[in-house]
Design an enzyme around this catalytic site. Structure first.
Site, short mmCIF file in Angstrom:
data_model
loop_
_atom_site.label_atom_id
_atom_site.label_comp_id
_atom_site.label_asym_id
_atom_site.label_seq_id
_atom_site.Cartn_x
_atom_site.Cartn_y
_atom_site.Cartn_z
CD1 TRP A 156 0.42 -1.89 3.13
CD2 TRP A 156 0.74 0.46 3.27
NE1 TRP A 156 0.47 -1.06 4.44
CE2 TRP A 156 1.68 -0.30 4.43
CE3 TRP A 156 0.41 2.20 3.07
CZ2 TRP A 156 2.08 0.31 5.60
CZ3 TRP A 156 1.69 3.05 4.12
CH2 TRP A 156 2.61 1.65 5.23
CG ASN A 157 4.78 1.31 0.52
OD1 ASN A 157 4.68 0.05 0.01
ND2 ASN A 157 6.51 1.46 1.28
CE LYS A 180 -3.44 -9.26 -2.71
NZ LYS A 180 -3.85 -7.93 -1.74
N PRO A 181 -3.29 -6.14 -6.01
CG PRO A 181 -5.16 -4.12 -5.91
CD PRO A 181 -4.56 -5.28 -6.63
CB ALA A 182 -2.35 -2.99 -0.86
N GLY A 234 6.53 -6.61 -0.23
CA GLY A 234 5.51 -6.52 0.68
C GLY A 234 6.43 -6.34 2.07
CB SER A 235 5.78 -6.86 5.50
OG SER A 235 5.05 -8.64 5.14
CD GLU A 256 12.85 -5.71 -5.47
OE1 GLU A 256 12.92 -5.18 -4.25
OE2 GLU A 256 13.18 -5.90 -5.94
NE ARG A 284 11.79 9.04 -0.66
CZ ARG A 284 11.49 7.79 -1.19
NH1 ARG A 284 10.19 7.64 -2.34
NH2 ARG A 284 12.10 6.61 -0.66
CB CYS A 290 11.00 -1.11 1.88
SG CYS A 290 11.28 -0.41 -0.37
CB SER A 447 13.92 5.05 -6.44
OG SER A 447 14.16 4.52 -5.00
CD GLU A 464 10.29 -5.06 -7.93
OE1 GLU A 464 10.34 -4.20 -7.90
OE2 GLU A 464 8.72 -6.10 -8.48
P1 NAD Z 1 2.65 -6.85 3.40
O1 NAD Z 1 3.68 -7.89 3.56
O2 NAD Z 1 1.47 -7.01 4.95
O3 NAD Z 1 1.72 -7.08 2.61
C1 NAD Z 1 1.92 -6.84 0.53
C2 NAD Z 1 0.72 -7.31 -0.14
O4 NAD Z 1 1.03 -9.21 0.49
C3 NAD Z 1 -0.47 -6.54 0.52
O5 NAD Z 1 -1.64 -6.57 -0.82
C4 NAD Z 1 -1.12 -7.84 1.04
O6 NAD Z 1 -2.80 -7.77 0.75
C5 NAD Z 1 -0.53 -8.59 0.51
N1 NAD Z 1 -0.60 -10.45 1.61
C6 NAD Z 1 -0.33 -10.26 2.70
N2 NAD Z 1 -0.29 -11.17 3.48
C7 NAD Z 1 -0.85 -12.22 2.19
C8 NAD Z 1 -1.22 -13.73 2.46
N3 NAD Z 1 -1.04 -14.34 3.28
N4 NAD Z 1 -0.36 -14.53 1.13
C9 NAD Z 1 -0.54 -13.24 -0.26
N5 NAD Z 1 -1.17 -12.25 0.08
C10 NAD Z 1 -0.58 -11.52 0.87
O7 NAD Z 1 2.82 -5.03 3.15
P2 NAD Z 1 3.18 -3.69 3.46
O8 NAD Z 1 2.16 -3.85 5.19
O9 NAD Z 1 0.99 -3.58 2.31
O10 NAD Z 1 4.19 -3.22 3.01
C11 NAD Z 1 4.94 -2.59 3.67
C12 NAD Z 1 5.77 -4.14 3.47
O11 NAD Z 1 6.63 -4.02 2.42
C13 NAD Z 1 7.23 -3.37 4.61
O12 NAD Z 1 7.95 -3.96 5.02
C14 NAD Z 1 7.98 -2.84 3.41
O13 NAD Z 1 9.15 -2.85 3.56
C15 NAD Z 1 7.37 -3.40 2.14
N6 NAD Z 1 7.94 -2.51 0.75
C16 NAD Z 1 9.45 -3.65 0.46
C17 NAD Z 1 9.36 -2.89 -0.59
C18 NAD Z 1 10.87 -3.73 -1.74
O14 NAD Z 1 10.98 -2.98 -2.74
N7 NAD Z 1 11.55 -3.99 -1.04
C19 NAD Z 1 8.95 -1.57 -1.48
C20 NAD Z 1 7.28 -0.80 -0.80
C21 NAD Z 1 7.35 -1.84 0.79
#
Ligand code: NAD
Length: 488
Positions: A156-157, A180-182, A234-235, A256, A284, A290, A447, A464
């Site tokens: 979502w960020n 599949k977006p957040a 994501g995380s 990522e 920012r 991340c 970036s 990427e």
């Molecule tokens: P998140 O991992 O909670 O969710 C990311 C995505 O995964 C969302 O679309 C969510 O719906 C989905 N998701 C969650 N659980 C899932 C599951 N069990 N199966 C399938 N999909 C699932 O992360 P967030 O809170 O949306 O984003 C923040 C995290 O993303 C931070 O840890 C950040 O560092 C990381 N991030 C990394 C980068 C990078 O390029 N390395 C860039 C942006 C954010």
């Protein structure tokens, strides 16, 4: 000036499957974190809807792969032009659903758009190899072909850039996708998918499923042997879980994941530059990045001055709705984020850190946290090991270079790092010794669509952007042709 209501009335609210905006049995609300108001209700896809989207991507794969690279490039380039022409509209939509100040959302439109432009330029340049084998008995032919249908899960960020960073190289390479977006910020992706249709992306090539049941929708898609690639941003905990699922079909994965970026300030650094860099690297996106600097490690001789100057600047930052003029810090994404950030601050202060400013949630409506500076953060404070993802700048000190490097590398993460020094030799040593996929040397904004973005250690797999980015969506095929035709 764009009218919010009019803009929201144009955002698709259904899932996109095979070129058609399709109803689902249920829907869910998308909220404005700055006000707590519901912005729109959108389709809540089930596992069956997700598999229908995959069916469409699979069906479109062959014809999209066969499409002329030049044509794929033209479509991407057209999408870039449309996006840039609508910068204000996409910026406002992102600010409404995610909260960041409008100026930052505009920056994300330009940054996210660059991936469309960059990969439009890469599409016609996918090359292979033709060489005689060392034994002289034949020719080695190496060709590149699209990986096949992809599944993208985005956070979502950065609602736009995290989607374009995956979509642009995949489309350039000739892959079809399901995105599949957040669930917290799906509107930007839906709006962008409509733009891609307008730019000429054929039906089935890009499909979008929005859902509150991410795990239930994703698992069958990932388990389906027709899927050839998973790219997740994501995380780290969710990334680990997805990698386990992907193992069953030996699915190619790009990950990522989270970061815990160190920001090193040496005694020979230009302190003015370091202060500006610290503000940018930390605040920012309200710290919800991340690549956000998570740990400020400052030489003991300059730590107090650095902290004092920062506190002065941070105190003056305006907190408020991202749509208001002059706002530097928007809301955090949700109440849970406030609780997490406040828990980290409270733990650090309890262990002896000094609170120079901020350190409190701001009263509702909206989920705001006051920008915070902590100094003298002791070892053992959770804020030094966990991803903060909020507007909190935590400073600890070091005595010499080896301690700085040891502390910087003392984390399971390895995404970004920032180093401030005026000593060129030291800067070069840091390039070699700091364990991170990316580094800013006397600079905080790193970036770039033309550079490989990604992490080492548990921050991820793959890159990427840059020349590297398209490789994630290409398979390598080797063929041997004997020198002389074999006799029948
Ligand atoms: P998140 O991992 O909670 O969710 C990311 C995505 O995964 C969302 O679309 C969510 O719906 C989905 N998701 C969650 N659980 C899932 C599951 N069990 N199966 C399938 N999909 C699932 O992360 P967030 O809170 O949306 O984003 C923040 C995290 O993303 C931070 O840890 C950040 O560092 C990381 N991030 C990394 C980068 C990078 O390029 N390395 C860039 C942006 C954010």
């Amino acid at each position: 000036m764009i009218n919010e209501t009019e803009l929201l009335s144009r955002v698709p609210t259904r899932v996109l499957i095979d070129g058609a905006w399709t109803d689902t049995a249920a829907d869910f609300g998308v909220w404005n974190p700055a006000t707590g108001d519901e912005l729109l209700r959108i389709a809540d896809a089930t596992a069956e809807d997700g598999l229908r989207a995959l069916d469409a991507a699979v069906a479109a794969q062959e014809s999209w792969a066969a499409e002329a690279p030049r044509r794929r490039a033209e479509i991407l380039h057209h999408a870039w032009e449309l996006l840039i022409a609508r910068e204000d509209e996409f910026a406002l939509l992102m600010t409404l659903e995610m909260g960041k100040p409008l100026t930052e959302s505009r920056g994300e439109v330009r940054y996210g758009g660059e991936f469309l432009r960059w990969f439009a330029e890469e599409a016609p340049r996918i090359a292979g190899r033709y060489q005689r084998n060392p034994a002289g008995t034949g020719t080695i032919v190496v060709s590149r072909r699209p990986v096949g249908p992809c599944y993208f899960i985005t956070p979502w960020n950065f609602p736009l850039a995290m989607a374009t960073r995956k979509l642009a190289p995949a489309l350039a390479a000739g892959c079809t996708v399901v995105v599949k977006p957040a669930e917290l910020t799906p509107l930007t992706t839906l709006h962008f998918a409509a733009l891609l249709q307008e730019a000429g992306v054929p039906a089935g090539v890009v499909n979008v499923v929005t859902t509150t049941a991410s795990a239930a929708v994703s698992a069958p898609i990932i388990a389906d042997p027709r899927l050839r690639k998973l790219s997740f941003t994501g995380s780290t905990p969710v990334g680990r879980r997805l990698l386990r699922q992907a193992a069953d079909t030996v699915l190619k994965c790009s990950m990522e994941l989270g970061g815990n970026a160190p920001f090193l300030v040496f005694e020979d650094a230009d302190l003015d530059l370091a202060v500006e860099g610290a503000l940018a690297a930390k605040f920012r996106n309200s710290g919800e990045a991340c690549t956000a600097a998570n740990r400020f490690l400052v030489h003991e001789s300059v730590a107090d001055e650095f902290a004092g100057r920062l506190a002065q600047r941070v105190q003056a930052m305006r907190v408020g709705r991202g749509t208001d003029e002059g706002v530097a810090i928007g809301p955090l994404i949700e109440q849970k984020a406030i609780e997490k950030v406040h828990g980290l601050v409270t733990d650090a202060v309890h262990r002896g850190a000094k609170k120079l400013c901020g350190g409190t949630p701001v009263a509702a409506p909206g989920t705001f946290y006051s920008p915070t500076v902590l100094s003298d953060v002791p070892d053992g404070a959770a804020i030094l090991t966990e991803e903060i993802f909020g507007p909190v700048l935590a400073i600890a000190s070091f005595t010499d270079e080896s301690e700085a490097v040891r502390r910087a590398n003392d984390t399971e993460y390895g995404l970004a790092a920032y180093v401030y020094t005026n000593d060129l030799a030291r800067g070069q040593r840091m390039i070699d010794r700091i364990e991170s996929g990316m580094m800013g040397l006397n600079v905080a904004a790193i970036s770039d669509a033309a550079a490989p973005f990604g992490g080492i250690k548990q921050s991820g797999l793959g890159r990427e952007g840059g020349g590297e980015g398209i490789n994630e969506y290409l398979e390598t095929k080797y063929t041997l042709i004997p020198s002389a035709s074999p006799r029948p």
